[in-house]
Write a protein that holds these residues in place. Structure first.
Motif, PDB file in Angstrom:
ATOM      1  N   UNK A 146      19.233  20.121  -4.427  1.00  0.00           N
ATOM      2  CA  UNK A 146      19.130  20.218  -2.979  1.00  0.00           C
ATOM      3  C   UNK A 146      18.644  18.879  -2.424  1.00  0.00           C
ATOM      4  N   UNK A 147      19.255  18.438  -1.343  1.00  0.00           N
ATOM      5  CA  UNK A 147      18.828  17.228  -0.649  1.00  0.00           C
ATOM      6  C   UNK A 147      17.963  17.643   0.529  1.00  0.00           C
ATOM      7  N   UNK A 148      16.712  17.211   0.523  1.00  0.00           N
ATOM      8  CA  UNK A 148      15.744  17.671   1.519  1.00  0.00           C
ATOM      9  C   UNK A 148      15.532  16.616   2.604  1.00  0.00           C
ATOM     10  N   UNK A 149      15.002  17.088   3.732  1.00  0.00           N
ATOM     11  CA  UNK A 149      14.900  16.247   4.924  1.00  0.00           C
ATOM     12  C   UNK A 149      13.890  15.128   4.764  1.00  0.00           C
ATOM     13  N   UNK A 150      12.853  15.321   3.936  1.00  0.00           N
ATOM     14  CA  UNK A 150      11.792  14.313   3.830  1.00  0.00           C
ATOM     15  C   UNK A 150      12.189  13.094   3.004  1.00  0.00           C
ATOM     16  N   UNK A 151      13.386  13.074   2.446  1.00  0.00           N
ATOM     17  CA  UNK A 151      13.880  11.888   1.764  1.00  0.00           C
ATOM     18  C   UNK A 151      13.468  11.732   0.322  1.00  0.00           C
ATOM     19  N   UNK A 152      12.753  12.696  -0.221  1.00  0.00           N
ATOM     20  CA  UNK A 152      12.328  12.569  -1.615  1.00  0.00           C
ATOM     21  C   UNK A 152      13.541  12.586  -2.555  1.00  0.00           C
ATOM     22  N   UNK A 153      13.487  11.859  -3.674  1.00  0.00           N
ATOM     23  CA  UNK A 153      14.620  11.849  -4.609  1.00  0.00           C
ATOM     24  C   UNK A 153      14.592  13.081  -5.511  1.00  0.00           C
ATOM     25  N   UNK A 154      15.720  13.356  -6.138  1.00  0.00           N
ATOM     26  CA  UNK A 154      15.749  14.354  -7.206  1.00  0.00           C
ATOM     27  C   UNK A 154      16.070  13.634  -8.511  1.00  0.00           C
ATOM     28  N   UNK A 155      15.746  14.278  -9.621  1.00  0.00           N
ATOM     29  CA  UNK A 155      15.904  13.652 -10.922  1.00  0.00           C
ATOM     30  C   UNK A 155      16.981  14.309 -11.763  1.00  0.00           C
ATOM     31  N   UNK A 156      17.803  13.488 -12.419  1.00  0.00           N
ATOM     32  CA  UNK A 156      18.797  13.954 -13.383  1.00  0.00           C
ATOM     33  C   UNK A 156      18.290  13.551 -14.763  1.00  0.00           C
ATOM     34  N   UNK A 157      17.969  14.536 -15.587  1.00  0.00           N
ATOM     35  CA  UNK A 157      17.243  14.274 -16.830  1.00  0.00           C
ATOM     36  C   UNK A 157      18.134  13.677 -17.914  1.00  0.00           C
ATOM     37  N   UNK A 158      17.577  12.683 -18.610  1.00  0.00           N
ATOM     38  CA  UNK A 158      18.177  12.081 -19.795  1.00  0.00           C
ATOM     39  C   UNK A 158      17.201  12.282 -20.949  1.00  0.00           C
ATOM     40  N   UNK A 159      17.716  12.706 -22.116  1.00  0.00           N
ATOM     41  CA  UNK A 159      16.861  13.049 -23.247  1.00  0.00           C
ATOM     42  C   UNK A 159      17.243  12.253 -24.496  1.00  0.00           C
ATOM     43  N   UNK A 160      16.262  12.049 -25.343  1.00  0.00           N
ATOM     44  CA  UNK A 160      16.470  11.450 -26.662  1.00  0.00           C
ATOM     45  C   UNK A 160      16.079  12.464 -27.725  1.00  0.00           C
ATOM     46  N   UNK A 161      16.651  12.328 -28.910  1.00  0.00           N
ATOM     47  CA  UNK A 161      16.318  13.266 -29.987  1.00  0.00           C
ATOM     48  C   UNK A 161      15.046  12.882 -30.725  1.00  0.00           C
ATOM     49  N   UNK A 162      14.548  11.669 -30.513  1.00  0.00           N
ATOM     50  CA  UNK A 162      13.330  11.211 -31.196  1.00  0.00           C
ATOM     51  C   UNK A 162      12.470  10.421 -30.224  1.00  0.00           C
ATOM     52  N   UNK A 163      11.197  10.294 -30.541  1.00  0.00           N
ATOM     53  CA  UNK A 163      10.312   9.408 -29.791  1.00  0.00           C
ATOM     54  C   UNK A 163      10.255   8.046 -30.483  1.00  0.00           C
ATOM     55  N   UNK A 164       9.863   7.048 -29.746  1.00  0.00           N
ATOM     56  CA  UNK A 164       9.640   5.706 -30.286  1.00  0.00           C
ATOM     57  C   UNK A 164       8.291   5.206 -29.787  1.00  0.00           C
TER      58      UNK A 164
ATOM     59  N   UNK B 181      14.140  10.457 -16.095  1.00  0.00           N
ATOM     60  CA  UNK B 181      15.082  10.901 -15.073  1.00  0.00           C
ATOM     61  C   UNK B 181      15.801   9.730 -14.419  1.00  0.00           C
ATOM     62  N   UNK B 182      17.061   9.945 -14.096  1.00  0.00           N
ATOM     63  CA  UNK B 182      17.768   9.077 -13.164  1.00  0.00           C
ATOM     64  C   UNK B 182      17.392   9.560 -11.764  1.00  0.00           C
ATOM     65  N   UNK B 183      16.775   8.709 -10.966  1.00  0.00           N
ATOM     66  CA  UNK B 183      16.374   9.111  -9.622  1.00  0.00           C
ATOM     67  C   UNK B 183      17.539   8.920  -8.654  1.00  0.00           C
ATOM     68  N   UNK B 184      17.811   9.981  -7.876  1.00  0.00           N
ATOM     69  CA  UNK B 184      18.901   9.964  -6.915  1.00  0.00           C
ATOM     70  C   UNK B 184      18.326  10.297  -5.531  1.00  0.00           C
ATOM     71  N   UNK B 185      18.659   9.460  -4.547  1.00  0.00           N
ATOM     72  CA  UNK B 185      18.236   9.687  -3.172  1.00  0.00           C
ATOM     73  C   UNK B 185      19.446  10.172  -2.373  1.00  0.00           C
ATOM     74  N   UNK B 186      19.409  11.430  -1.937  1.00  0.00           N
ATOM     75  CA  UNK B 186      20.469  11.945  -1.089  1.00  0.00           C
ATOM     76  C   UNK B 186      20.237  11.551   0.358  1.00  0.00           C
ATOM     77  N   UNK B 187      21.312  11.264   1.101  1.00  0.00           N
ATOM     78  CA  UNK B 187      21.206  10.917   2.518  1.00  0.00           C
ATOM     79  C   UNK B 187      21.370  12.186   3.346  1.00  0.00           C
ATOM     80  N   UNK B 188      20.247  12.755   3.751  1.00  0.00           N
ATOM     81  CA  UNK B 188      20.222  14.053   4.431  1.00  0.00           C
ATOM     82  C   UNK B 188      21.098  14.055   5.681  1.00  0.00           C
TER      83      UNK B 188
END
Length: 310
Positions: free
Chosen positions: A43-61, A101-108
């Motif tokens: 959802x793209x909200x009026x206050x301009x906050x970004x949403x996150x698209x998660x990226x994962x790895x199978x191991x930590x470093x 996360x990949x941060x995405x800013x929607x233009x409300x």
């Protein structure tokens, strides 16, 4: 009706989701990188906050890992710079972490209430980081909807002048009872004392109302709730025999992979229901989890549906 047909198609697709069985894959300690899902809705909200698209790895470093992300134009109907922008074309998984996360800013302002806008992201990385078992997870489709202000009066009227909702239900598909269709036209009116709550008149079966509550605490994640132990029907009427105390109970699904939510712009909701029976206070059987689509419609559309005999 076009919207009615679209809903049925969504529900039929959900049958396949319900029927899937979980599979587990065991992998070694090699490092693979992927999006957490191949499709995500935000959802793209009026206050301009970004949403996150998660990226994962199978191991930590024990060090930070930085990778590039690119936008694939093919198949996209969202325009970069007009409908959205990325916070950055790179991501960093911090040391000791498995994801970021990949941060995405929607233009409300540039998204219409009825828009469903999508674009595709792709990870740019070395070939050895791509997992051959799941090559499709190198990309993800991101879908955006506008989050409109919530007004309970648009979802529920009064008993004398109700709002109307078209329900299409896998619960009714599996357990029709005396229903002749797995779709029902429902009268909706505001609860007299409970905030942001509506009464769904005869929601699944005649004679049994259901209360639904709209949780608006986070506009980016609007949640539809159903109280525990709501009586939605009688066992004998639906099953033809009696398991417990004669009542069929239900609540919204507690499972994280079965979210119940609503869209204030397009006036529809999805509701995952857990159906069960009790012998008075003791649960003796679960009938399953069932997906439901609810679409709020105009009085004119409701009259047309009533003339068609639904």
């Amino acid at each position: 009706m076009k919207r009615f047909i679209n809903i049925v198609l969504v529900v039929v697709a959900a049958v396949g989701i319900v029927a899937c069985t979980e599979q587990y894959t065991i992998y070694d300690d090699r490092e693979y990188l992927m999006f957490s899902d191949t499709l995500s809705t935000h959802m793209v909200v009026e206050d301009g906050r970004p949403f996150g698209v998660e990226v994962s790895s199978t191991v930590t470093r024990d060090y930070d890992r930085t990778y590039a992300v690119e936008i694939i134009d093919k198949g996209s109907n969202a325009i970069e710079g007009h409908h959205y922008r990325l916070g950055s074309n790179t991501i960093t998984i911090p040391a000791g972490k498995l994801s970021t996360n990949v941060e995405v800013y929607g233009n409300y302002e540039n998204i219409e209430p009825t828009d469903s806008l999508g674009f595709t992201l792709q990870l740019v990385m070395r070939d050895e980081l791509k997992w051959d078992l799941y090559p499709e997870y190198n990309r993800t489709k991101v879908v955006m909807y506008k989050s409109c202000p919530f007004d309970i009066n648009e979802w529920g009227g009064t008993e004398q002048k109700p709002k109307y909702c078209l329900l299409t239900s896998l619960l009714l598909y599996s357990y029709p009872g005396t229903n002749t269709s797995y779709s029902r036209l429902i009268r909706c009116y505001k609860h007299k004392s409970m905030e942001n709550t509506i009464v769904m008149d005869d929601m699944f079966y005649d004679g049994f109302d259901v209360l639904l509550t709209f949780d608006t605490a986070d506009p980016a994640q609007p949640i539809l709730k159903m109280q525990n132990d709501q009586v939605i029907g009688e066992e004998f009427m639906v099953f033809g025999y009696q398991y417990g105390d004669g009542k069929i109970l239900a609540t919204h699904s507690p499972r994280a992979d079965q979210p119940s939510s609503f869209n204030s712009c397009q006036k529809f909701a999805q509701l995952w229901v857990l159906m069960y029976v009790k012998d008075f206070s003791t649960t003796i059987g679960y009938m399953g989890y069932f997906y439901n689509i609810l679409e709020w419609i105009s009085d004119e559309e409701a009259e047309e549906i009533m003339r068609e005999g639904l």
